[in-house]
Design an enzyme around this catalytic site. Structure first.
Site, short mmCIF file in Angstrom:
data_model
loop_
_atom_site.label_atom_id
_atom_site.label_comp_id
_atom_site.label_asym_id
_atom_site.label_seq_id
_atom_site.Cartn_x
_atom_site.Cartn_y
_atom_site.Cartn_z
N GLU A 1 32.25 43.53 39.15
CA GLU A 1 32.71 43.74 40.51
C GLU A 1 32.38 45.16 40.95
O GLU A 1 33.17 46.08 40.72
CB GLU A 1 34.22 43.53 40.59
CG GLU A 1 34.68 42.15 40.19
CD GLU A 1 36.02 41.79 40.83
OE1 GLU A 1 36.07 40.75 41.48
OE2 GLU A 1 36.99 42.55 40.69
N LYS B 1 45.73 39.01 44.77
CA LYS B 1 46.23 40.39 44.87
C LYS B 1 47.67 40.37 45.40
O LYS B 1 48.43 39.50 45.02
CB LYS B 1 45.29 41.22 45.74
CG LYS B 1 43.83 41.10 45.28
CD LYS B 1 42.89 42.04 45.95
CE LYS B 1 41.47 41.81 45.43
NZ LYS B 1 40.51 42.74 45.97
N ASN C 1 41.66 35.66 43.20
CA ASN C 1 42.56 36.78 42.94
C ASN C 1 43.30 37.08 44.24
O ASN C 1 42.75 37.71 45.14
CB ASN C 1 41.73 37.99 42.48
CG ASN C 1 42.57 39.24 42.30
OD1 ASN C 1 43.80 39.17 42.32
ND2 ASN C 1 41.91 40.38 42.14
N GLU D 1 41.13 47.94 41.31
CA GLU D 1 42.32 48.47 41.98
C GLU D 1 43.32 49.01 40.97
O GLU D 1 44.03 49.98 41.24
CB GLU D 1 42.94 47.38 42.87
CG GLU D 1 42.11 47.18 44.13
CD GLU D 1 41.99 45.75 44.61
OE1 GLU D 1 42.86 44.92 44.27
OE2 GLU D 1 41.02 45.45 45.33
N GLY E 1 38.53 37.62 46.20
CA GLY E 1 39.77 38.17 46.75
C GLY E 1 40.04 37.59 48.13
O GLY E 1 40.57 36.48 48.26
N HIS F 1 40.84 45.41 36.57
CA HIS F 1 40.42 45.31 37.97
C HIS F 1 40.32 46.71 38.58
O HIS F 1 41.11 47.59 38.26
CB HIS F 1 41.40 44.46 38.78
CG HIS F 1 40.87 44.14 40.13
ND1 HIS F 1 40.94 45.04 41.18
CD2 HIS F 1 40.19 43.06 40.59
CE1 HIS F 1 40.34 44.49 42.24
NE2 HIS F 1 39.88 43.31 41.90
N GLY G 1 36.24 43.95 48.97
CA GLY G 1 37.00 44.02 50.21
C GLY G 1 36.26 44.70 51.35
O GLY G 1 36.86 45.01 52.39
N SER H 1 33.38 40.70 47.84
CA SER H 1 33.00 40.11 49.13
C SER H 1 32.27 38.78 48.98
O SER H 1 31.33 38.49 49.74
CB SER H 1 32.19 41.11 49.97
OG SER H 1 33.00 42.22 50.30
#
Ligand code: PGA
Length: 250
Positions: free
Chosen positions: A168, A12, A10, A98, A232, A96, A174, A211
């Site tokens: 997740e 992003k 991903n 975010e 990510g 997701h 992150g 992560s």
């Protein structure tokens, strides 16, 4: 049934023309002829066509990070599933964290996206996960139940292959702090049982995200209910993503 392993990147809002070209050049033909796993890359929209051209003949799938659940029309700034079909793409990420927490997508909106993606025969990677305060208050299983039920109750018609869930935990995304293999396994087993009990879907693919790095992939993939990963930061470069997607190949 053995579940195929999925290693999904991903990107992003990262990687532009040069980085996209460099990634595919460095990744080369590594996936060609590989049947035991699938590598999926989700670039941002302006680079999907470039990535689609570069992925041709490489046995690499592409996914979109987002779409709008309508056929076409007056939706400024949005992208339709027909546009993705036009590029040969049939996998989308939905839910997701975010998009839930930063952009503000609601359970109801995510339910509409799930419904529309199925109608258009897309494969979805549906993301769920608890925040740190929710975990600390012992609410993690209730949060997962709620995220799954609001999206899926009375709303699941796709094949098992077209339903992928990514667990997740928000606190792991992150942050450099991944869930341990044991923490992820506990939740994956729970999700698998929940999906079996409520929807007859115990055999779906369940990915872990948050992560994931070359140095924790072996521990995570060693867990019986982890069928792959959604990555990510460590997916942006071919070198680190290769070490993840081919962790067991030496
Ligand atoms: P991360 O992101 O690997 O950078 O933690 C994972 C994701 O958000 O899918």
């Amino acid at each position: 049934m053995t579940r195929k392993k999925i290693y999904a990147a991903n990107w992003k809002m990262n990687n532009m023309t040069a980085e996209t070209a460099a990634f595919f050049a460095a990744f080369g033909d590594r996936c060609v002829g590989m049947a035991d796993r699938e590598v999926v890359i989700a670039p941002s929209f302006p680079y999907l066509a470039q990535a689609a051209a570069l992925a041709k003949g490489k046995n690499i799938s592409l996914a979109a990070q987002n779409f709008y659940p309508a056929e076409n029309g007056a939706f400024t700034g949005e992208v339709s599933l027909s546009m993705l079909v036009d590029l040969g793409i049939r996998t989308v990420i939905i839910g997701h964290s975010e998009r839930r927490h930063v952009i503000g997508e609601t359970h109801e909106y995510l339910r509409r996206k799930v419904s529309f993606a199925q109608q258009k025969k897309f494969r979805m990677i549906f993301c769920i996960g608890e925040t740190l305060p929710q975990r600390e208050k012992g609410e993690l299983f209730a949060v997962i139940d709620h995220q799954l039920s609001t999206a899926f109750d009375g709303n699941l018609s796709c094949s098992d292959e077209d339903l992928v869930i990514a667990y997740e935990p928000v606190w792991a995304i992150g942050t450099g702090v991944n869930a341990t293999g044991a923490q992820a396994q506990e939740m994956h087993e729970y999700i698998r049982k929940f999906m079996g009990k409520h929807y007859g879907r115990e055999n779906i693919t369940i990915l872990y995200g948050g992560s994931v790095k070359p140095d924790n992939i072996a521990e995570l993939m060693g867990m019986p209910d982890i069928d792959g990963v959604l990555v990510g930061g460590a997916s942006l470069k071919a070198d680190s993503f290769g070490k993840i997607a081919f962790w067991d190949k030496g």
